[in-house]
Design an enzyme around this catalytic site. Structure first.
Site, short mmCIF file in Angstrom:
data_model
loop_
_atom_site.label_atom_id
_atom_site.label_comp_id
_atom_site.label_asym_id
_atom_site.label_seq_id
_atom_site.Cartn_x
_atom_site.Cartn_y
_atom_site.Cartn_z
NE ARG A 315 12.28 -12.79 101.77
CZ ARG A 315 11.87 -13.66 102.55
NH1 ARG A 315 12.92 -14.30 103.32
NH2 ARG A 315 10.90 -14.46 102.43
CD GLU A 317 17.93 -12.11 104.34
OE1 GLU A 317 17.84 -11.92 105.35
OE2 GLU A 317 17.59 -13.28 103.73
NE ARG A 323 21.29 -21.06 105.66
CZ ARG A 323 20.78 -21.64 106.39
NH1 ARG A 323 19.90 -22.89 106.63
NH2 ARG A 323 20.64 -20.96 107.77
CG HIS A 324 20.81 -16.39 102.93
ND1 HIS A 324 21.48 -16.99 103.82
CD2 HIS A 324 19.57 -16.27 103.57
CE1 HIS A 324 20.72 -17.22 104.94
NE2 HIS A 324 19.75 -16.89 104.66
CD GLU A 466 14.22 -22.30 106.97
OE1 GLU A 466 13.16 -22.17 105.90
OE2 GLU A 466 14.89 -21.52 107.07
CB SER A 469 9.35 -20.82 107.18
OG SER A 469 9.20 -20.11 108.31
NE ARG A 517 17.52 -21.94 101.72
CZ ARG A 517 17.59 -20.98 102.65
NH1 ARG A 517 17.07 -21.55 103.74
NH2 ARG A 517 17.96 -20.00 102.53
#
Length: 543
Positions: A315, A317, A323-324, A466, A469, A517
């Site tokens: 990712r 981003e 948490r990323h 979270e 998903s 996570r």
């Protein structure tokens, strides 16, 4: 009396004096001779025991033949190797061979040195003393001079001290007979294990007592990660992580899932959006897969019925959060749906309840090691996982005075607040929230049959964050193309994906979860970088 008469008397006195001098000299020479003999004997003794210790020469470490074996090769060949963690009182008086790191070294005078050896989070005290068979002063000096974190092989006899040994996991002591340094660590390490293993509570308590202990910050830890991951807590974290992957795989195999391996180089984005790593693929534009989503669905279309994958996810981003990550390990599942998308949630429910039960049972020591440095409360979860609709979650937040968009996504603060409310009302920190608004889900998500503003999708939460998903996927190609265009995705870049549904596709759904996570939240750790072996975030691509 004449001078001639006095001469003989003076000669006698001189002779006596000279004789006394000669006797004194003779005694000195004799003492020196005895000392020289003793010295010679000491040298001979040192030579006799020199084969019992030393640095292992590189040629011996090249898997040399028995004919070319040196002191170390011959010594270790005759003793069965024992793991440090297996050293118990039942081995008393047995000769053992162990390998580990020189954790701490403490010389006591010239005739004795204590060495703590560490391996896989276990530690044992070793004693090299001249009173032991085959141990010379020179050997004690060699042990005392070892650099910490060096790799050593120790051969000795197991003894059980009368008093408990403080500071080691094993309550036995090795009486050293032979010791070899297999590989030297540098004398001054960039970070010390004791400092890296110290808890914040210990540091704060020391400050209150007027003592300032070193604190190793996160960037320093990650810069020297190869040392940092040697701490008991980190050893525990990554052994727990290994179990998570193992339980995930074994459970799904038992449920008739097939493990697959999908490509990470793809022509178009797999999730939509701009958060992709773009690259040149032999003159063609390509990117790193944001998930195995497209290919695991194509595998269902290829009649595998139930599939899973454990693999890298990318990712791009710019998320500078706790948490990323830009690269993480994805645990992905896809399965045919027979009647209702709740079947996917049923798998999630059973999988994670079994996972949590297994971790608590199998990883007790590892969890204790983590908790010593990073204290946390055990996760609260129920045998049958709580399920709430998105609308029910929004209503709980509204009742608590938190306003959220009923057709929007929950932000981090709302997720945490909802987690707190769920814990207070239902007594669990693990729950499923389903029927999310369609607008906040990926293009391939199936809308709800009774309200097209919502979707057959779900998220799963641990401790208010979270982790999973999932959803039912669109398996009708025309509808899939329509949804892709609505989400701004160039249909040409995913044409092979859409075409795979033109040949007949069963209803199906699945989910994805980040391995790092799961471990972070199960262990109550505050940062995902603690559960990534070598983290990759927007600011870090090394080591």
């Amino acid at each position: 009396m004449s001078s001639e008469a006095e001469e003989p008397n003076l000669s006698k006195k001189a002779a006596k004096k000279e004789a006394a001098k000669l006797e004194k000299l003779r005694r000195r020479q004799e003492a020196a001779s005895l000392a020289s003999s003793a010295s010679s004997l000491s040298v001979d003794e040192e030579d006799l025991h020199s084969s019992n210790y030393g640095d292992v020469p590189l040629p011996e470490l090249k898997s040399c033949s028995q004919a070319d074996a040196g002191n170390w090769s011959r010594a270790v060949a005759s003793v069965v190797r024992t793991q440090v963690g297996a050293l118990t009182q039942e081995l008393k008086d047995k000769e053992v061979l162990i390998r580990g790191r020189a954790h701490t070294i403490r010389p006591v005078g010239k005739n004795m040195a204590f060495l703590v050896v560490r391996k896989k989070g276990f530690t044992v005290q070793c004693l090299a003393a001249t009173q032991s068979m085959g141990v010379s002063r020179q050997m004690v000096k060699f042990v005392a001079g070892l650099n910490r974190e060096s790799i050593v092989d120790v051969i000795g006899v197991v003894s059980v001290p009368g008093n408990p040994i403080k500071g080691t996991t094993q309550q036995v002591e090795i009486q050293v007979r032979k010791l070899y340094c297999v590989n030297k660590a540098m004398p001054n390490l960039p970070i010390n294990i004791e400092d890296a293993a110290r808890s914040d509570v210990e540091i704060e308590n020391a400050l209150q007592a007027g003592e300032q202990l070193p604190r190793v910050n996160q960037d320093t830890r990650l810069n020297f990660r190869v040392i940092d991951i040697r701490t008991p807590a980190n050893q525990g974290i990554f052994r727990i992580q290994s179990q998570v992957g193992n339980i995930f795989r074994q459970f799904l195999l038992s449920e008739d899932f097939v493990e697959i391996h999908t490509p990470k180089l793809i022509a178009g984005s797999s999730e939509g959006g701009s958060a992709v790593f773009k690259l040149d693929y032999k003159g063609q534009p390509a990117c790193l897969a944001q998930s195995p989503q497209l290919h695991k669905q194509m595998s269902i279309c290829g009649d595998f019925d139930r599939v899973f994958e454990i693999g890298a996810v990318y990712r791009a981003e710019d998320s500078y959060t706790h948490r990323h990550l830009c690269e993480f390990t994805g645990l992905d599942v896809e399965m045919e749906i027979e009647k209702h998308y709740s079947e996917v949630m049923d798998i999630v429910d059973r999988l994670f309840v079994i996972m949590f039960d297994s971790l608590n049972e199998r990883c007790e020591k590892e969890l204790e090691a983590v908790a010593r440095q990073y204290p946390f409360e055990p996760l609260k979860y129920k045998p049958n996982t709580l399920r709430l609709t998105f609308e029910e979650g929004v209503q709980m937040l509204k009742d608590a005075g938190v306003e959220v968009d009923p057709l929007g996504d929950l932000n981090t603060e709302a997720e945490r607040k909802l987690g707190q409310l769920v814990l207070e009302k239902y007594g669990t920190e693990f729950y499923i929230l389903h029927r999310y608004p369609l607008a906040v889900r990926p293009f391939y998500t199936m809308p709800c049959y009774d309200n097209s503003l919502y979707s057959n999708s779900f998220d799963v939460f641990i401790r208010g964050e979270e982790i999973i998903s999932g959803a039912q996927r669109i398996h009708v190609p025309e509808f899939l193309a329509e949804r892709a265009q609505a989400c701004g995705i160039d249909v040409n870049t995913i044409s092979t994906y859409i075409d795979s549904f033109r040949y007949g596709a069963p209803p199906h759904g699945g989910f994805g979860v980040g391995l790092e996570r799961v471990v972070m939240l199960f262990c109550g750790l505050g940062n995902i970088r603690k559960t990534s072996l070598f983290p990759r975030d927007p600011q870090r691509i090394a080591p």
